[in-house]
Design a protein around this motif. Structure first.
Motif, short mmCIF file in Angstrom:
data_model
loop_
_atom_site.label_atom_id
_atom_site.label_comp_id
_atom_site.label_asym_id
_atom_site.label_seq_id
_atom_site.Cartn_x
_atom_site.Cartn_y
_atom_site.Cartn_z
N CYS A 62 43.17 34.45 36.95
CA CYS A 62 42.98 35.64 37.80
C CYS A 62 43.13 35.29 39.27
O CYS A 62 43.76 36.03 40.04
N TYR A 63 42.58 34.15 39.67
CA TYR A 63 42.70 33.73 41.06
C TYR A 63 44.15 33.41 41.42
O TYR A 63 44.69 33.92 42.40
N ARG A 66 46.58 36.69 40.46
CA ARG A 66 46.26 38.03 40.93
C ARG A 66 45.62 38.04 42.32
O ARG A 66 46.08 38.74 43.21
N TRP A 77 40.50 43.21 39.36
CA TRP A 77 40.09 41.96 38.71
C TRP A 77 38.85 41.38 39.38
O TRP A 77 37.95 40.89 38.71
N TRP A 81 35.10 40.69 37.60
CA TRP A 81 34.36 39.43 37.64
C TRP A 81 33.02 39.59 38.33
O TRP A 81 32.02 38.96 37.93
#
Length: 135
Positions: A62-63, A66, A77, A81
């Protein structure tokens, strides 16, 4: 601190939290953790470790894919989280209070919760000037 840095810190906090949960065998004291562990492997320790590695790997993805490149879905996202880790940290602390003793994951839960709240506040305050667009 920037949203990107807070998000990276949140994933690092989850990694530390996962190590604590594995080390102190959360899967032995919490039925949902045991269930997930056994879905992954017949050995609950291995299954739980693999599930946690998958979770942290997903956070890193995700990091990298995205949040860092400011993908249009990054904002969503990050909120996903924030909510996941705020609930996770809160639940560990509540279990510790309920049992009146150490509960696996309770030592790193305040870190998880505080970083999740910090990121959530940062996202909420920056809503009008955020570069991340909804899609």
């Amino acid at each position: 601190m920037s949203r990107k840095a807070l998000f990276a810190l949140l994933i690092a906090a989850q990694a530390a939290h996962s190590v604590e949960e594995c080390r102190f065998r959360l899967y032995d004291v919490l039925a949902p953790a045991r269930f997930i562990s056994r879905l992954v492997s017949s050995d609950p320790a291995r299954g739980f470790a693999l599930a946690n590695v998958a979770l942290v790997t997903f956070g890193v993805w995700c990091y990298v894919a995205r949040v860092r490149p400011e993908h249009p879905s990054a904002f969503r996202w990050m909120w996903f989280w924030v909510l996941l880790e705020a609930v996770n940290g809160t639940n560990h602390l509540l279990f510790a209070l309920y049992t009146r003793r150490y509960f696996p994951g309770a030592w790193t839960a305040p870190l998880l919760l505080s970083v999740a709240v910090a990121l959530g506040v940062t996202l909420a305050r920056g809503r009008e000037d955020r570069r991340f667009v909804r899609s």
